[in-house]
Scaffold this active site. Structure first.
Site, PDB file in Angstrom:
ATOM      1  N   SER A 191       0.791  -1.232   0.000  1.00 35.33           N
ATOM      2  CA  SER A 191       0.000   0.000   0.000  1.00 35.33           C
ATOM      3  C   SER A 191       0.821   1.278   0.000  1.00 35.33           C
ATOM      4  O   SER A 191       0.367   2.290  -0.516  1.00 35.33           O
ATOM      5  CB  SER A 191      -0.953  -0.008   1.190  1.00 35.33           C
ATOM      6  OG  SER A 191      -0.216  -0.017   2.392  1.00 35.33           O
ATOM      7  N   HIS A 219      -5.443  -4.351  -2.379  1.00 40.12           N
ATOM      8  CA  HIS A 219      -5.179  -3.186  -3.235  1.00 40.12           C
ATOM      9  C   HIS A 219      -5.084  -3.592  -4.702  1.00 40.12           C
ATOM     10  O   HIS A 219      -4.392  -2.913  -5.478  1.00 40.12           O
ATOM     11  CB  HIS A 219      -3.889  -2.482  -2.812  1.00 40.12           C
ATOM     12  CG  HIS A 219      -4.063  -1.536  -1.659  1.00 40.12           C
ATOM     13  ND1 HIS A 219      -4.712  -0.330  -1.773  1.00 40.12           N
ATOM     14  CD2 HIS A 219      -3.685  -1.638  -0.367  1.00 40.12           C
ATOM     15  CE1 HIS A 219      -4.719   0.279  -0.599  1.00 40.12           C
ATOM     16  NE2 HIS A 219      -4.110  -0.488   0.270  1.00 40.12           N
ATOM     17  N   LYS A 250     -12.379  -1.492  -0.944  1.00 41.66           N
ATOM     18  CA  LYS A 250     -11.520  -0.662  -1.792  1.00 41.66           C
ATOM     19  C   LYS A 250     -12.100  -0.631  -3.225  1.00 41.66           C
ATOM     20  O   LYS A 250     -13.111  -0.001  -3.442  1.00 41.66           O
ATOM     21  CB  LYS A 250     -10.079  -1.163  -1.720  1.00 41.66           C
ATOM     22  CG  LYS A 250      -9.501  -0.960  -0.316  1.00 41.66           C
ATOM     23  CD  LYS A 250      -8.009  -1.163  -0.207  1.00 41.66           C
ATOM     24  CE  LYS A 250      -7.505  -0.688   1.142  1.00 41.66           C
ATOM     25  NZ  LYS A 250      -7.259  -1.771   2.102  1.00 41.66           N
TER      26      LYS A 250
HETATM   27  C1  LIG Z   1      -7.260  -2.275   3.470  1.00 37.77           C
HETATM   28  C2  LIG Z   1      -6.543  -3.546   3.667  1.00 37.77           C
HETATM   29  C3  LIG Z   1      -7.014  -4.514   4.565  1.00 37.77           C
HETATM   30  C4  LIG Z   1      -8.207  -4.264   5.446  1.00 37.77           C
HETATM   31  O1  LIG Z   1      -9.390  -4.314   4.729  1.00 37.77           O
HETATM   32  P1  LIG Z   1     -10.765  -3.940   5.451  1.00 37.77           P
HETATM   33  O2  LIG Z   1     -11.795  -4.668   4.676  1.00 37.77           O
HETATM   34  O3  LIG Z   1     -10.879  -2.450   5.355  1.00 37.77           O
HETATM   35  O4  LIG Z   1     -10.670  -4.395   6.855  1.00 37.77           O
HETATM   36  C5  LIG Z   1      -6.332  -5.704   4.656  1.00 37.77           C
HETATM   37  N1  LIG Z   1      -5.224  -5.935   3.934  1.00 37.77           N
HETATM   38  C6  LIG Z   1      -4.732  -5.025   3.073  1.00 37.77           C
HETATM   39  C7  LIG Z   1      -3.495  -5.333   2.289  1.00 37.77           C
HETATM   40  C8  LIG Z   1      -5.366  -3.792   2.930  1.00 37.77           C
HETATM   41  O5  LIG Z   1      -4.864  -2.888   2.095  1.00 37.77           O
END
Ligand SMILES: *Cc1c(COP(=O)(O)O)cnc(C)c1O
Length: 416
Positions: A191, A219, A250
């Site tokens: 990220s 992502h 996302k």
């Molecule tokens: C955003 C993210 C999460 C968490 O996801 P949520 O559904 O918001 O809890 C987990 N792993 C990665 C790599 C992320 O970028």
């Protein structure tokens, strides 16, 4: 002083220390639906302002898509608001099963299981089948916090390899050949840098040294790879990953929810044993119905991921031509490197005045001396948005005299 007062005073001091260190996080209010242009207010002073949003995970522009909103309304009207139950008691509607099937199909795996969030999916994905210290988990050092927590909850040996360092991973696999289960764990797109894991090499090593692979593609799901299935598609290893965890929060509409998808037995074991699945409420029908629509959209056309890719290339080129120092890469996460923490905050503030909403990241979110502004592209951005944003970056970059400067020159000028 009473005990309770003493304790509270200690915590107040901790909060004050966070503020003094400049690390206090303040939430901004978004007064509009999530989109390419939003209205933002800083509660500590700045009035409401319309800005171009370059910091959302709204990769496919589906957060406020009319068809998704319509599906959500239909889900709400026909299935009610809350499930008031965990899945295995009375919290499963057939739309939940439909979404699990669609996710597994899209990811090209056998089955999938839903969670309230990917944080929960990751929190509960190790314990069900990595049972003893006869097993070892070998994770990239930069995996997401939720994977770190999930790994901590398992009784396996916990090992790590240097970020994307395949030689180091291979040494670890060699070292633990006597174990029963070896599980390699990585994010697909990381990220903060937006770099992509070398899954082709990881899968080859897994084959050579008898290991399983778990990929967190939060992502990436919906847009990385030619048809948007994720980094496993991009790296040519569809069907070779044992477990994929991902989020609905996302690219896939941005509401909430997560899943573990994988080989049938592994997913079934999660259904039997994963604690965040067994002891937490089912996702509400309104979200499930909307997510079913999202999966239909991303499965039926690559239009949005194609536009996102074009936007990403356009943006990378525009910033590079303007003379900014961006991290090279293939994902819609484009970090503008500033190295100095204060500089990252100053540039972000000035960009905001120009109508561009971005956030500066610095230690401890990124390593010391690696402060940056992380920009994120969306299929909802039009060329005019990107042109305006690039012009603003150029103007602010000029003000601070950083255009055309390389890392060492920026650090020489501002410190790291
Ligand atoms: C955003 C993210 C999460 C968490 O996801 P949520 O559904 O918001 O809890 C987990 N792993 C990665 C790599 C992320 O970028």
């Amino acid at each position: 002083m009473a005990y309770a007062d003493k304790i509270r005073e200690a915590y107040r001091k901790e909060l004050a220390d966070i503020r003094t260190a400049g690390l206090f996080k303040e939430e901004r209010f978004i007064h509009s639906p999530q989109a390419a242009e939003i209205t933002v207010e800083f509660p500590s002073g700045a009035p409401q302002q319309a800005v171009i949003n370059l910091c959302a995970n709204n990769y496919l522009g589906l957060s406020s898509h009319p068809e998704v909103i319509r599906a959500a309304h239909e889900g709400l009207d026909s299935r009610g608001y809350g499930m008031s139950s965990v899945r295995f008691i009375c919290g499963t509607q057939e739309i939940h099963k439909e979404l699990e099937r669609k996710l597994a199909n899209f990811l090209r795996l056998d089955d999938a299981i839903l969670y309230a969030a990917c944080f929960d999916a990751n929190g509960g994905v190790f314990e069900p089948f990595i049972l003893t210290d006869q097993d070892v988990i070998i994770a990239d050092r930069l995996v997401h916090a939720s994977l770190v927590d999930g790994i901590r909850l398992s009784k396996a040996l916990q090992e790590s390899y240097k970020h994307n360092d395949m030689k180091h991973l291979e040494r670890k696999l060699e070292e633990f050949q006597d174990k029963r289960i070896r599980l390699i764990v990585t994010d697909g797109v990381f990220s903060m840098d937006g770099d992509v894991a070398p899954l082709d090499v990881i899968c080859a090593l897994a084959e050579k040294y008898d290991a399983m692979v778990l990929l967190d593609d939060s992502h990436a799901t919906g847009f990385m790879g030619r048809t948007g299935r994720g980094t496993h598609e991009m790296r040519g290893v569809l069907g070779k990953i044992d477990l994929i965890t991902t989020t609905l929060g996302k690219g896939l509409g941005g509401a909430s929810g997560g899943c573990v998808s994988g080989r049938a037995e592994l997913v079934e074991l999660c259904r039997q044993r994963a604690r965040p699945y067994l002891f937490s409420n089912a996702i509400p029908p309104v979200v499930v119905a909307a997510a079913n629509k999202v999966l239909e959209l991303v499965s039926s056309t690559t239009e949005r991921r194609d536009k996102l890719e074009r936007n990403t290339l356009y943006w990378r080129k525009a910033l590079t031509e303007a003379g900014l120092d961006i991290k090279a890469g293939e994902s819609p996460i484009v970090p503008v490197m500033l190295y100095n923490a204060k500089l990252s905050q100053d540039v972000a503030r000035d960009l905001y005045k120009e109508g561009i909403y971005v956030v500066g990241f610095f230690f401890p979110v990124v390593p010391k001396g690696a402060a940056r502004i992380r920009t994120q592209l969306s299929a909802s951005h039009e060329t005019a948005h990107l042109d305006k944003a690039a012009a603003a970056f150029k103007k602010v970059g000029e003000k601070y005299g950083i255009l055309g400067l390389k890392k060492d020159q920026i650090i020489a000028k501002f410190g790291a």
